[in-house]
Design a protein around this motif. Structure first.
Motif, PDB file in Angstrom:
ATOM      1  N   GLN A 143     -48.847 -29.612  31.961  1.00 55.70           N
ATOM      2  CA  GLN A 143     -48.813 -30.542  33.084  1.00 55.70           C
ATOM      3  C   GLN A 143     -49.371 -29.909  34.359  1.00 55.70           C
ATOM      4  OE1 GLN A 143     -44.903 -31.977  33.775  1.00 55.70           O
ATOM      5  NE2 GLN A 143     -45.536 -33.531  35.229  1.00 55.70           N
ATOM      6  N   ASP A 144     -48.997 -28.686  34.661  1.00 54.76           N
ATOM      7  CA  ASP A 144     -49.488 -28.034  35.876  1.00 54.76           C
ATOM      8  C   ASP A 144     -50.987 -27.749  35.788  1.00 54.76           C
ATOM      9  OD1 ASP A 144     -46.976 -28.068  36.995  1.00 54.76           O
ATOM     10  OD2 ASP A 144     -46.453 -26.070  36.223  1.00 54.76           O
ATOM     11  N   VAL A 145     -51.441 -27.337  34.618  1.00 50.83           N
ATOM     12  CA  VAL A 145     -52.867 -27.060  34.438  1.00 50.83           C
ATOM     13  C   VAL A 145     -53.682 -28.344  34.599  1.00 50.83           C
ATOM     14  CG1 VAL A 145     -54.598 -26.249  32.803  1.00 50.83           C
ATOM     15  CG2 VAL A 145     -52.401 -25.100  32.944  1.00 50.83           C
ATOM     16  N   LEU A 146     -53.217 -29.424  33.987  1.00 46.26           N
ATOM     17  CA  LEU A 146     -53.921 -30.699  34.101  1.00 46.26           C
ATOM     18  C   LEU A 146     -53.913 -31.213  35.532  1.00 46.26           C
ATOM     19  CD1 LEU A 146     -52.663 -32.447  30.851  1.00 46.26           C
ATOM     20  CD2 LEU A 146     -54.899 -31.451  31.268  1.00 46.26           C
TER      21      LEU A 146
ATOM     22  N   ALA B 120     -56.835 -32.163  40.552  1.00 43.83           N
ATOM     23  CA  ALA B 120     -56.987 -31.935  41.994  1.00 43.83           C
ATOM     24  C   ALA B 120     -58.347 -31.335  42.318  1.00 43.83           C
ATOM     25  CB  ALA B 120     -55.880 -31.023  42.485  1.00 43.83           C
ATOM     26  N   LEU B 121     -58.913 -30.590  41.411  1.00 45.45           N
ATOM     27  CA  LEU B 121     -60.209 -29.961  41.635  1.00 45.45           C
ATOM     28  C   LEU B 121     -61.360 -30.941  41.481  1.00 45.45           C
ATOM     29  CD1 LEU B 121     -61.762 -27.263  42.020  1.00 45.45           C
ATOM     30  CD2 LEU B 121     -61.789 -27.070  39.535  1.00 45.45           C
ATOM     31  N   SER B 122     -61.205 -31.929  40.627  1.00 46.60           N
ATOM     32  CA  SER B 122     -62.319 -32.818  40.305  1.00 46.60           C
ATOM     33  C   SER B 122     -62.876 -33.599  41.494  1.00 46.60           C
ATOM     34  CB  SER B 122     -61.946 -33.752  39.162  1.00 46.60           C
ATOM     35  OG  SER B 122     -60.896 -34.585  39.534  1.00 46.60           O
TER      36      SER B 122
ATOM     37  N   VAL C 110     -46.615 -37.279  19.001  1.00 36.97           N
ATOM     38  CA  VAL C 110     -45.561 -36.445  19.572  1.00 36.97           C
ATOM     39  C   VAL C 110     -46.116 -35.083  19.970  1.00 36.97           C
ATOM     40  CG1 VAL C 110     -43.407 -35.235  19.014  1.00 36.97           C
ATOM     41  CG2 VAL C 110     -43.690 -37.631  18.411  1.00 36.97           C
ATOM     42  N   THR C 111     -46.984 -34.528  19.144  1.00 38.63           N
ATOM     43  CA  THR C 111     -47.590 -33.241  19.469  1.00 38.63           C
ATOM     44  C   THR C 111     -48.448 -33.345  20.717  1.00 38.63           C
ATOM     45  OG1 THR C 111     -47.608 -32.668  17.125  1.00 38.63           O
ATOM     46  CG2 THR C 111     -49.036 -31.387  18.569  1.00 38.63           C
ATOM     47  N   GLY C 112     -49.226 -34.411  20.821  1.00 37.92           N
ATOM     48  CA  GLY C 112     -50.057 -34.607  22.009  1.00 37.92           C
ATOM     49  C   GLY C 112     -49.228 -34.758  23.265  1.00 37.92           C
ATOM     50  N   ALA C 113     -48.117 -35.468  23.175  1.00 33.82           N
ATOM     51  CA  ALA C 113     -47.231 -35.611  24.327  1.00 33.82           C
ATOM     52  C   ALA C 113     -46.615 -34.269  24.706  1.00 33.82           C
ATOM     53  CB  ALA C 113     -46.142 -36.625  24.019  1.00 33.82           C
ATOM     54  N   GLY C 114     -46.245 -33.492  23.724  1.00 33.14           N
ATOM     55  CA  GLY C 114     -45.696 -32.160  23.998  1.00 33.14           C
ATOM     56  C   GLY C 114     -46.701 -31.248  24.671  1.00 33.14           C
ATOM     57  N   VAL C 115     -47.924 -31.290  24.212  1.00 33.01           N
ATOM     58  CA  VAL C 115     -48.977 -30.477  24.835  1.00 33.01           C
ATOM     59  C   VAL C 115     -49.229 -30.943  26.261  1.00 33.01           C
ATOM     60  CG1 VAL C 115     -51.445 -29.939  24.722  1.00 33.01           C
ATOM     61  CG2 VAL C 115     -50.059 -29.808  22.670  1.00 33.01           C
ATOM     62  N   ALA C 116     -49.223 -32.245  26.491  1.00 37.60           N
ATOM     63  CA  ALA C 116     -49.443 -32.773  27.839  1.00 37.60           C
ATOM     64  C   ALA C 116     -48.332 -32.338  28.790  1.00 37.60           C
ATOM     65  CB  ALA C 116     -49.541 -34.293  27.801  1.00 37.60           C
TER      66      ALA C 116
END
Length: 72
Positions: free
Chosen positions: A40-43, A48-50, A30-36
């Motif tokens: 979301q915008d940062v990821l 997009a940069l990769s 649940v914590t990992g999903a919350g962090v994701a």
């Protein structure tokens, strides 16, 4: 031999705390999903940069290989 000792200790701890490990794994998920969701915008920006980073690497590698072929 050392690996078997670590494995034995890990097995013993998992049997000892079996009921708590289920709740812990749920909390970590649940914590990992919350962090994701929060990042979301940062990821998305990193994703997009990769392609541009890997494309420039691929172009460099192609030029390097062609230069090697010319030398040999």
């Amino acid at each position: 031999m050392v690996f078997s000792g670590y494995f034995t200790i890990l097995l013993f701890i998992s049997i000892l705390f079996e009921d708590r490990l289920g709740r812990l794994s749920f909390a970590i998920g649940v914590t990992g999903a919350g962090v994701a969701v929060a990042l979301q915008d940062v990821l998305a920006s990193i994703a997009a940069l990769s392609p541009s980073v890997f494309q420039s690497f691929t172009l460099w590698e192609t030029e390097f290989r062609s230069a090697i072929r010319k030398v040999t």
